[in-house]
Design a protein around this motif. Sequence first.
Motif, PDB file in Angstrom:
ATOM      1  N   VAL A  57       1.098  -1.287   0.030  1.00 18.76           N
ATOM      2  CA  VAL A  57      -0.023  -0.019   0.014  1.00 18.76           C
ATOM      3  C   VAL A  57       0.844   1.276   0.085  1.00 18.76           C
ATOM      4  CG1 VAL A  57      -2.058   1.396   1.171  1.00 18.76           C
ATOM      5  CG2 VAL A  57      -1.681  -1.266   1.437  1.00 18.76           C
ATOM      6  N   HIS A  58       0.697   2.051  -0.884  1.00 17.84           N
ATOM      7  CA  HIS A  58       1.774   3.385  -1.181  1.00 17.84           C
ATOM      8  C   HIS A  58       3.180   3.076  -1.265  1.00 17.84           C
ATOM      9  CE1 HIS A  58      -1.952   5.596  -1.203  1.00 17.84           C
ATOM     10  NE2 HIS A  58      -2.399   5.133  -0.060  1.00 17.84           N
ATOM     11  N   THR A  59       3.597   2.046  -1.691  1.00 19.90           N
ATOM     12  CA  THR A  59       4.817   1.484  -1.726  1.00 19.90           C
ATOM     13  C   THR A  59       5.580   1.046  -0.553  1.00 19.90           C
ATOM     14  OG1 THR A  59       5.942   3.704  -1.222  1.00 19.90           O
ATOM     15  CG2 THR A  59       5.512   3.129  -3.571  1.00 19.90           C
ATOM     16  N   ARG A  60       4.811   0.899   0.593  1.00 16.89           N
ATOM     17  CA  ARG A  60       5.052   0.151   1.751  1.00 16.89           C
ATOM     18  C   ARG A  60       4.272  -1.280   1.874  1.00 16.89           C
ATOM     19  NH1 ARG A  60       2.938   2.319   6.745  1.00 16.89           N
ATOM     20  NH2 ARG A  60       4.362   0.671   7.628  1.00 16.89           N
ATOM     21  N   LEU A  61       5.343  -2.138   2.326  1.00 17.91           N
ATOM     22  CA  LEU A  61       5.062  -3.368   2.485  1.00 17.91           C
ATOM     23  C   LEU A  61       4.461  -3.873   3.804  1.00 17.91           C
ATOM     24  CD1 LEU A  61       5.147  -6.630   1.326  1.00 17.91           C
ATOM     25  CD2 LEU A  61       7.280  -6.774   2.550  1.00 17.91           C
ATOM     26  N   LEU A  62       3.230  -4.155   3.770  1.00 15.59           N
ATOM     27  CA  LEU A  62       2.467  -4.290   5.195  1.00 15.59           C
ATOM     28  C   LEU A  62       2.436  -5.813   5.452  1.00 15.59           C
ATOM     29  CD1 LEU A  62      -0.132  -1.470   5.020  1.00 15.59           C
ATOM     30  CD2 LEU A  62       2.011  -1.673   6.215  1.00 15.59           C
ATOM     31  N   VAL A  63       2.482  -6.476   6.547  1.00 13.24           N
ATOM     32  CA  VAL A  63       2.184  -7.995   6.755  1.00 13.24           C
ATOM     33  C   VAL A  63       1.228  -7.888   8.154  1.00 13.24           C
ATOM     34  CG1 VAL A  63       3.093 -10.073   7.442  1.00 13.24           C
ATOM     35  CG2 VAL A  63       4.343  -8.356   5.842  1.00 13.24           C
ATOM     36  N   TRP A  64       0.144  -8.165   7.820  1.00 20.83           N
ATOM     37  CA  TRP A  64      -0.932  -8.180   9.224  1.00 20.83           C
ATOM     38  C   TRP A  64      -1.411  -9.423   9.249  1.00 20.83           C
ATOM     39  CZ3 TRP A  64      -4.382  -3.274   7.734  1.00 20.83           C
ATOM     40  CH2 TRP A  64      -3.562  -2.243   8.006  1.00 20.83           C
ATOM     41  N   LYS A  65      -1.401  -9.694  10.772  1.00 18.68           N
ATOM     42  CA  LYS A  65      -2.198 -10.968  11.023  1.00 18.68           C
ATOM     43  C   LYS A  65      -3.463 -10.497  11.511  1.00 18.68           C
ATOM     44  CE  LYS A  65      -1.976 -15.050  13.961  1.00 18.68           C
ATOM     45  NZ  LYS A  65      -1.437 -15.691  15.168  1.00 18.68           N
ATOM     46  N   ILE A  66      -4.640 -11.191  10.742  1.00 16.92           N
ATOM     47  CA  ILE A  66      -5.855 -10.693  11.545  1.00 16.92           C
ATOM     48  C   ILE A  66      -6.356 -11.437  12.589  1.00 16.92           C
ATOM     49  CG2 ILE A  66      -8.297 -10.869  10.823  1.00 16.92           C
ATOM     50  CD1 ILE A  66      -7.702 -11.111   7.911  1.00 16.92           C
ATOM     51  N   LEU A  86       2.955  -7.329  11.489  1.00 17.31           N
ATOM     52  CA  LEU A  86       4.059  -7.950  11.529  1.00 17.31           C
ATOM     53  C   LEU A  86       4.871  -7.417  10.422  1.00 17.31           C
ATOM     54  CD1 LEU A  86       2.293 -11.377  11.483  1.00 17.31           C
ATOM     55  CD2 LEU A  86       3.298 -10.241  13.350  1.00 17.31           C
ATOM     56  N   SER A  87       4.692  -6.338   9.966  1.00 15.13           N
ATOM     57  CA  SER A  87       5.544  -5.410   8.756  1.00 15.13           C
ATOM     58  C   SER A  87       7.149  -5.622   9.243  1.00 15.13           C
ATOM     59  CB  SER A  87       4.945  -4.134   8.502  1.00 15.13           C
ATOM     60  OG  SER A  87       3.588  -4.455   8.101  1.00 15.13           O
ATOM     61  N   PRO A  88       7.898  -5.419   8.168  1.00 13.82           N
ATOM     62  CA  PRO A  88       9.383  -5.332   8.391  1.00 13.82           C
ATOM     63  C   PRO A  88       9.309  -3.848   8.548  1.00 13.82           C
ATOM     64  CG  PRO A  88       8.892  -5.728   6.070  1.00 13.82           C
ATOM     65  CD  PRO A  88       7.591  -6.159   6.953  1.00 13.82           C
ATOM     66  N   PRO A  89      10.390  -3.195   9.321  1.00 13.12           N
ATOM     67  CA  PRO A  89      10.532  -1.845   9.461  1.00 13.12           C
ATOM     68  C   PRO A  89      10.886  -1.236   7.955  1.00 13.12           C
ATOM     69  CG  PRO A  89      12.557  -3.032  10.263  1.00 13.12           C
ATOM     70  CD  PRO A  89      11.513  -4.013   9.937  1.00 13.12           C
ATOM     71  N   PRO A  90      10.350   0.009   7.797  1.00 15.77           N
ATOM     72  CA  PRO A  90      10.740   0.703   6.416  1.00 15.77           C
ATOM     73  C   PRO A  90      12.467   1.002   6.190  1.00 15.77           C
ATOM     74  CG  PRO A  90       9.548   2.417   8.049  1.00 15.77           C
ATOM     75  CD  PRO A  90       9.641   0.844   8.500  1.00 15.77           C
ATOM     76  N   LEU A  91      12.627   0.940   5.015  1.00  9.86           N
ATOM     77  CA  LEU A  91      14.155   1.237   4.787  1.00  9.86           C
ATOM     78  C   LEU A  91      14.303   2.484   5.266  1.00  9.86           C
ATOM     79  CD1 LEU A  91      14.133  -0.067   0.991  1.00  9.86           C
ATOM     80  CD2 LEU A  91      15.106  -1.039   3.190  1.00  9.86           C
ATOM     81  N   PRO A  92      15.628   2.984   5.519  1.00 10.17           N
ATOM     82  CA  PRO A  92      15.953   4.433   5.852  1.00 10.17           C
ATOM     83  C   PRO A  92      15.842   5.328   4.547  1.00 10.17           C
ATOM     84  CG  PRO A  92      17.756   2.875   6.647  1.00 10.17           C
ATOM     85  CD  PRO A  92      16.832   1.899   5.867  1.00 10.17           C
ATOM     86  N   ARG A  93      15.572   6.408   4.944  1.00  4.37           N
ATOM     87  CA  ARG A  93      15.290   7.374   3.969  1.00  4.37           C
ATOM     88  C   ARG A  93      16.376   7.487   2.918  1.00  4.37           C
ATOM     89  NH1 ARG A  93      11.700  10.242   1.375  1.00  4.37           N
ATOM     90  NH2 ARG A  93      11.841  12.357   0.823  1.00  4.37           N
ATOM     91  N   ALA A  94      17.537   7.531   3.393  1.00  2.40           N
ATOM     92  CA  ALA A  94      18.831   7.671   2.446  1.00  2.40           C
ATOM     93  C   ALA A  94      18.836   6.421   1.581  1.00  2.40           C
ATOM     94  CB  ALA A  94      19.955   7.781   3.303  1.00  2.40           C
ATOM     95  N   ASP A  95      18.304   5.461   1.877  1.00  8.43           N
ATOM     96  CA  ASP A  95      18.276   4.261   0.685  1.00  8.43           C
ATOM     97  C   ASP A  95      17.344   4.267  -0.081  1.00  8.43           C
ATOM     98  OD1 ASP A  95      20.490   3.393   2.327  1.00  8.43           O
ATOM     99  OD2 ASP A  95      19.255   1.896   3.357  1.00  8.43           O
ATOM    100  N   ARG A  96      16.059   5.194  -0.035  1.00  6.97           N
ATOM    101  CA  ARG A  96      15.130   4.962  -0.881  1.00  6.97           C
ATOM    102  C   ARG A  96      15.092   6.238  -1.789  1.00  6.97           C
ATOM    103  NH1 ARG A  96       9.867   5.767   2.363  1.00  6.97           N
ATOM    104  NH2 ARG A  96      11.406   6.603   3.933  1.00  6.97           N
ATOM    105  N   VAL A  97      15.876   7.403  -1.554  1.00  6.41           N
ATOM    106  CA  VAL A  97      15.871   8.574  -2.414  1.00  6.41           C
ATOM    107  C   VAL A  97      17.225   8.441  -3.301  1.00  6.41           C
ATOM    108  CG1 VAL A  97      15.857  11.102  -2.449  1.00  6.41           C
ATOM    109  CG2 VAL A  97      14.477   9.706  -0.650  1.00  6.41           C
ATOM    110  N   ALA A  98      17.152   8.874  -4.621  1.00  6.52           N
ATOM    111  CA  ALA A  98      18.213   8.894  -5.480  1.00  6.52           C
ATOM    112  C   ALA A  98      18.944  10.006  -4.820  1.00  6.52           C
ATOM    113  CB  ALA A  98      17.834   9.304  -6.692  1.00  6.52           C
ATOM    114  N   PRO A  99      20.402  10.006  -5.003  1.00  4.84           N
ATOM    115  CA  PRO A  99      21.006  11.473  -4.559  1.00  4.84           C
ATOM    116  C   PRO A  99      20.923  12.374  -5.523  1.00  4.84           C
ATOM    117  CG  PRO A  99      22.442   9.586  -5.844  1.00  4.84           C
ATOM    118  CD  PRO A  99      21.213   9.075  -5.468  1.00  4.84           C
ATOM    119  N   VAL A 100      20.949  13.619  -4.808  1.00  7.69           N
ATOM    120  CA  VAL A 100      20.738  14.908  -5.588  1.00  7.69           C
ATOM    121  C   VAL A 100      22.085  15.781  -5.822  1.00  7.69           C
ATOM    122  CG1 VAL A 100      19.547  17.107  -5.127  1.00  7.69           C
ATOM    123  CG2 VAL A 100      18.495  14.956  -4.458  1.00  7.69           C
ATOM    124  N   ALA A 101      22.436  16.541  -6.782  1.00 12.59           N
ATOM    125  CA  ALA A 101      23.531  17.199  -7.145  1.00 12.59           C
ATOM    126  C   ALA A 101      23.684  18.311  -5.762  1.00 12.59           C
ATOM    127  CB  ALA A 101      23.613  17.770  -8.265  1.00 12.59           C
TER     128      ALA A 101
END
Length: 124
Positions: A57-66, A86-101
């Motif tokens: 959902v919105h580029t996030r991986l969610l694992v839910w036990k009902i 039960l979702s894994p923690p989201p990736l750190p922001r630096a890993d998700r965003v492309a480097p900027v000049a």
Amino acid sequence: MPESRQRLDKWLFFSRAVKSRTLAQKLIESGAVRVNSERTLASDHRVGAGDVLTMTVHTRLLVWKILDAGERRGPATEAALLYEDLSPPPLPRADRVAPVAERDAGAGRPTKKERRETDRLKGE
């Protein structure tokens, strides 16, 4: 008392994973939801306590036990009681965003003169 099993789209709506049942149906039909590791494309698929949902959902991986089927779409505190996250923690922001000049601090936007010089270097 809620039923022991409930439609998947209805449960996603009650748990506040999505804003409407129509969006829940679209999410399911797009193949972004798995029930107990099996992909489902049917919004009327029955789910109940013990089932594990894996969804994107919105580029996030969610694992839910009902934990429970809902009776209504209540407040967020009530919806959080319907599942265990039960979702894994989201990736750190630096890993998700492309480097900027990088520019010097306080340099701001280039002036018209600097832009013309850059265009000349590029050969435009």
